[in-house]
Design a protein around this motif. Sequence first.
Motif, PDB file in Angstrom:
ATOM      1  N   LEU A 188       0.845  -1.191   0.000  1.00  0.00           N
ATOM      2  CA  LEU A 188       0.000   0.000   0.000  1.00  0.00           C
ATOM      3  C   LEU A 188       0.879   1.240   0.000  1.00  0.00           C
ATOM      4  N   ASP A 189       0.552   2.192  -0.852  1.00  0.00           N
ATOM      5  CA  ASP A 189       1.283   3.454  -0.888  1.00  0.00           C
ATOM      6  C   ASP A 189       0.717   4.390   0.170  1.00  0.00           C
ATOM      7  N   ARG A 190       1.603   5.113   0.858  1.00  0.00           N
ATOM      8  CA  ARG A 190       1.189   6.028   1.906  1.00  0.00           C
ATOM      9  C   ARG A 190       1.884   7.373   1.735  1.00  0.00           C
ATOM     10  N   ALA A 191       1.190   8.446   2.084  1.00  0.00           N
ATOM     11  CA  ALA A 191       1.813   9.766   2.073  1.00  0.00           C
ATOM     12  C   ALA A 191       2.733   9.942   3.268  1.00  0.00           C
ATOM     13  N   GLU A 192       2.450   9.226   4.351  1.00  0.00           N
ATOM     14  CA  GLU A 192       3.282   9.287   5.548  1.00  0.00           C
ATOM     15  C   GLU A 192       3.076   8.013   6.349  1.00  0.00           C
ATOM     16  N   ALA A 193       3.979   7.766   7.287  1.00  0.00           N
ATOM     17  CA  ALA A 193       3.859   6.586   8.141  1.00  0.00           C
ATOM     18  C   ALA A 193       4.610   6.823   9.436  1.00  0.00           C
ATOM     19  N   GLU A 194       4.079   6.248  10.503  1.00  0.00           N
ATOM     20  CA  GLU A 194       4.750   6.287  11.790  1.00  0.00           C
ATOM     21  C   GLU A 194       5.862   5.231  11.810  1.00  0.00           C
ATOM     22  N   VAL A 195       7.015   5.640  12.310  1.00  0.00           N
ATOM     23  CA  VAL A 195       8.128   4.707  12.461  1.00  0.00           C
ATOM     24  C   VAL A 195       8.111   4.176  13.889  1.00  0.00           C
ATOM     25  N   GLU A 196       7.935   2.880  14.030  1.00  0.00           N
ATOM     26  CA  GLU A 196       7.982   2.217  15.324  1.00  0.00           C
ATOM     27  C   GLU A 196       9.326   1.513  15.454  1.00  0.00           C
ATOM     28  N   PRO A 197       9.724   1.096  16.635  1.00  0.00           N
ATOM     29  CA  PRO A 197      11.045   0.464  16.777  1.00  0.00           C
ATOM     30  C   PRO A 197      11.242  -0.752  15.883  1.00  0.00           C
ATOM     31  N   TRP A 198      10.156  -1.475  15.563  1.00  0.00           N
ATOM     32  CA  TRP A 198      10.245  -2.724  14.800  1.00  0.00           C
ATOM     33  C   TRP A 198       9.830  -2.548  13.341  1.00  0.00           C
ATOM     34  N   GLY A 199       9.582  -1.299  12.901  1.00  0.00           N
ATOM     35  CA  GLY A 199       9.220  -1.063  11.507  1.00  0.00           C
ATOM     36  C   GLY A 199       8.149  -0.006  11.395  1.00  0.00           C
ATOM     37  N   LEU A 200       7.637   0.217  10.183  1.00  0.00           N
ATOM     38  CA  LEU A 200       6.556   1.182  10.000  1.00  0.00           C
ATOM     39  C   LEU A 200       5.269   0.649  10.623  1.00  0.00           C
ATOM     40  N   ALA A 201       4.457   1.558  11.138  1.00  0.00           N
ATOM     41  CA  ALA A 201       3.151   1.161  11.665  1.00  0.00           C
ATOM     42  C   ALA A 201       2.353   0.459  10.573  1.00  0.00           C
ATOM     43  N   HIS A 202       1.722  -0.644  10.905  1.00  0.00           N
ATOM     44  CA  HIS A 202       0.893  -1.464  10.013  1.00  0.00           C
ATOM     45  C   HIS A 202       1.703  -2.288   9.015  1.00  0.00           C
ATOM     46  N   ASP A 203       3.023  -2.305   9.147  1.00  0.00           N
ATOM     47  CA  ASP A 203       3.817  -3.061   8.184  1.00  0.00           C
ATOM     48  C   ASP A 203       4.133  -4.457   8.714  1.00  0.00           C
ATOM     49  N   ARG A 204       3.626  -5.455   8.025  1.00  0.00           N
ATOM     50  CA  ARG A 204       3.950  -6.854   8.289  1.00  0.00           C
ATOM     51  C   ARG A 204       3.719  -7.270   9.743  1.00  0.00           C
ATOM     52  N   ARG A 205       2.573  -6.870  10.278  1.00  0.00           N
ATOM     53  CA  ARG A 205       2.156  -7.347  11.595  1.00  0.00           C
ATOM     54  C   ARG A 205       1.295  -8.606  11.476  1.00  0.00           C
ATOM     55  N   TRP A 206       0.940  -8.976  10.249  1.00  0.00           N
ATOM     56  CA  TRP A 206       0.146 -10.170   9.996  1.00  0.00           C
ATOM     57  C   TRP A 206       0.871 -11.030   8.957  1.00  0.00           C
ATOM     58  N   ALA A 207       0.554 -12.307   8.956  1.00  0.00           N
ATOM     59  CA  ALA A 207       1.094 -13.220   7.952  1.00  0.00           C
ATOM     60  C   ALA A 207       0.115 -14.352   7.730  1.00  0.00           C
ATOM     61  N   VAL A 208       0.320 -15.092   6.663  1.00  0.00           N
ATOM     62  CA  VAL A 208      -0.466 -16.284   6.348  1.00  0.00           C
ATOM     63  C   VAL A 208       0.429 -17.495   6.559  1.00  0.00           C
ATOM     64  N   VAL A 209      -0.082 -18.498   7.254  1.00  0.00           N
ATOM     65  CA  VAL A 209       0.698 -19.718   7.486  1.00  0.00           C
ATOM     66  C   VAL A 209      -0.048 -20.908   6.896  1.00  0.00           C
ATOM     67  N   ASP A 210       0.714 -21.952   6.569  1.00  0.00           N
ATOM     68  CA  ASP A 210       0.106 -23.167   6.019  1.00  0.00           C
ATOM     69  C   ASP A 210      -0.300 -24.117   7.144  1.00  0.00           C
ATOM     70  N   ALA A 211      -0.695 -25.302   6.766  1.00  0.00           N
ATOM     71  CA  ALA A 211      -1.211 -26.253   7.753  1.00  0.00           C
ATOM     72  C   ALA A 211      -0.163 -26.664   8.784  1.00  0.00           C
ATOM     73  N   ARG A 212       1.103 -26.530   8.445  1.00  0.00           N
ATOM     74  CA  ARG A 212       2.187 -26.877   9.378  1.00  0.00           C
ATOM     75  C   ARG A 212       2.652 -25.678  10.196  1.00  0.00           C
ATOM     76  N   GLY A 213       2.083 -24.506   9.915  1.00  0.00           N
ATOM     77  CA  GLY A 213       2.490 -23.303  10.624  1.00  0.00           C
ATOM     78  C   GLY A 213       3.622 -22.549   9.962  1.00  0.00           C
TER      79      GLY A 213
END
Length: 274
Positions: free
Chosen positions: A20-45
């Motif tokens: 997603l393109d953003r005009a601005e973003a908050e920088v948190e210690p672990w990355g940009l806010a909303h960046d890669r806080r979720w993932a998809v895993v398969d049946a084995r995790g």
Amino acid sequence: MADPVLRSVHVHPVKALRALDRAEAEVEPWGLAHDRRWAVVDARGTVMTQRRHPRLALAAAEPLPDGGLRLTAPGLEPLAVGVPEPSATLTADLFDKPVETVPAGGAAAAWFSAFLETDARLVHLDAPEHRRPVDPAYALPGETVSLADGYPLLVTSTTSLDALNALIEQGDHAHEGPLPMNRFRPNLVVDGTGPWAEDDWTRLAVGKVTFRVAKPCGRCVVTTTDQTTAVRGKEPLRALGRHRRLDGKLVFGQNLVPEHTGTVRVGDPVKILD
């Protein structure tokens, strides 16, 4: 050459899904806010990425005000997903290392399973401040990262992409170029530097936020995936293999670790500190 500026900002709410393109973003210690806080895993995790599942590029996730997501993908009805309660965790396998995550509900699992035509679940990184440390070979004590490949942010430059596209044009798959920047899935894109100037950076400031350069970013087959069609080609890995090989890896861009928090905005001045 004009003074360097921040050309664009990009977040990836679900790892491996469309940027997603953003005009601005908050920088948190672990990355940009909303960046890669979720993932998809398969049946084995195991965390699913475009390395084995290029179709993930066709799905998108828009952050909702409550921290949840609105998922969209071709052929499926949009789905709103709330932030799951951390009553139980799921140990996800991310590049052969365990990461404790919180599974989302059955509706999200059914949605991704239908889209990918295989068993899949959506998971959330609930506590990035302690769930996953940055590689200690390149980190200071206590530094952590989201579900990004290894480091909080990735920076690239427009002039280096121009130089790479010129190399592609000279190669045996010239018809695949010029490639867009989204092949490299950066967070920050800088304009106004010399080609490959980022090879020599060790610290930089974007607006009022400073970053430490951890290491060059080694590139993989994901860069050959058209982010609008999920079709794969040969470039840029052919050109990188001929011209941008470092310690056995094909490199483009630099991995960053924030030195403090703040906000970065498109048009911010970029200063090379070291």
